[in-house]
Every structure is written in C-alpha cells, then in structure tokens.
Motif scaffolding. Sequence first.
Motif, mmCIF file in Angstrom:
data_model
loop_
_atom_site.group_PDB
_atom_site.id
_atom_site.type_symbol
_atom_site.label_atom_id
_atom_site.label_comp_id
_atom_site.label_asym_id
_atom_site.label_seq_id
_atom_site.Cartn_x
_atom_site.Cartn_y
_atom_site.Cartn_z
ATOM 1 N N ALA A 59 0.825 -1.203 0.000
ATOM 2 C CA ALA A 59 0.000 0.000 0.000
ATOM 3 C C ALA A 59 0.862 1.256 0.000
ATOM 4 O O ALA A 59 0.570 2.229 -0.706
ATOM 5 C CB ALA A 59 -0.930 0.000 1.213
ATOM 6 N N THR A 60 1.942 1.247 0.753
ATOM 7 C CA THR A 60 2.844 2.396 0.810
ATOM 8 C C THR A 60 3.467 2.678 -0.549
ATOM 9 O O THR A 60 3.515 3.823 -0.998
ATOM 10 C CB THR A 60 3.950 2.161 1.852
ATOM 11 O OG1 THR A 60 3.336 1.936 3.118
ATOM 12 C CG2 THR A 60 4.904 3.326 1.936
ATOM 13 N N VAL A 61 3.930 1.646 -1.210
ATOM 14 C CA VAL A 61 4.525 1.812 -2.530
ATOM 15 C C VAL A 61 3.494 2.357 -3.511
ATOM 16 O O VAL A 61 3.786 3.266 -4.307
ATOM 17 C CB VAL A 61 5.120 0.483 -3.036
ATOM 18 C CG1 VAL A 61 5.521 0.576 -4.484
ATOM 19 C CG2 VAL A 61 6.310 0.098 -2.184
ATOM 20 N N SER A 62 2.276 1.844 -3.464
ATOM 21 C CA SER A 62 1.219 2.296 -4.363
ATOM 22 C C SER A 62 0.862 3.770 -4.120
ATOM 23 O O SER A 62 0.720 4.548 -5.050
ATOM 24 C CB SER A 62 -0.035 1.440 -4.200
ATOM 25 O OG SER A 62 0.244 0.122 -4.532
ATOM 26 N N ILE A 63 0.698 4.124 -2.860
ATOM 27 C CA ILE A 63 0.359 5.514 -2.525
ATOM 28 C C ILE A 63 1.482 6.455 -2.929
ATOM 29 O O ILE A 63 1.241 7.527 -3.484
ATOM 30 C CB ILE A 63 0.034 5.639 -1.021
ATOM 31 C CG1 ILE A 63 -1.273 4.905 -0.725
ATOM 32 C CG2 ILE A 63 -0.056 7.107 -0.595
ATOM 33 C CD1 ILE A 63 -1.565 4.715 0.754
ATOM 34 N N LYS A 64 2.712 6.054 -2.676
ATOM 35 C CA LYS A 64 3.862 6.880 -3.046
ATOM 36 C C LYS A 64 3.895 7.106 -4.559
ATOM 37 O O LYS A 64 4.134 8.220 -5.019
ATOM 38 C CB LYS A 64 5.162 6.211 -2.582
ATOM 39 C CG LYS A 64 6.383 7.019 -2.838
ATOM 40 C CD LYS A 64 7.619 6.309 -2.306
ATOM 41 C CE LYS A 64 8.879 7.065 -2.665
ATOM 42 N NZ LYS A 64 10.075 6.359 -2.215
ATOM 43 N N ALA A 68 3.480 10.788 -6.137
ATOM 44 C CA ALA A 68 4.645 11.302 -6.848
ATOM 45 C C ALA A 68 4.342 11.576 -8.324
ATOM 46 O O ALA A 68 5.032 12.368 -8.940
ATOM 47 C CB ALA A 68 5.792 10.302 -6.736
ATOM 48 N N ALA A 69 3.331 10.939 -8.859
ATOM 49 C CA ALA A 69 3.008 11.114 -10.278
ATOM 50 C C ALA A 69 2.268 12.364 -10.509
ATOM 51 O O ALA A 69 2.209 13.383 -10.589
ATOM 52 C CB ALA A 69 2.122 9.967 -10.756
#
Length: 69
Positions: A59-64, A68-69
Amino acid sequence: MANLVGPAHIVVSGEGLSAYDLFEPHIRASFERQAFGAAAQCPLSVRPLPFEEWARGAATVSIKALVAA
C-alpha cells in the motif's frame, strides 16, 4: 510487474512462503529467464512477514507512486 516498474529490490513473502523452499529453484530460474532491463539486476529475497506487514508495504509503494506522479 518487475519488468514494468524496475524495482531496486523484490521481497517474496506471504501465506505460501512455507512452501517456498520446494519451489525456489523454479521461481528463481523463471525470474532470471523472464526479467530484463533493471529488473534483471534486481535482488530477490525471502522474508517471512505477517500479512499486515507486506500489505502495508504494498500500500505504501502504491500511494507513493500515486502521489509522486
């Protein structure tokens, strides 16, 4: 997914990890055959983590990536 994203590190975890030792040679060989570019250089490690930990990491990677996009 590794070919698409090009991660710096891949962690194998989850409920099926107890059987990983039976399939490790096949998983690593398949990864080496199919990975290209940055993914081919990506280290693959095994970490037994409870569901909450690896779900939180995903979830952290997805939210980041979304922010960031």
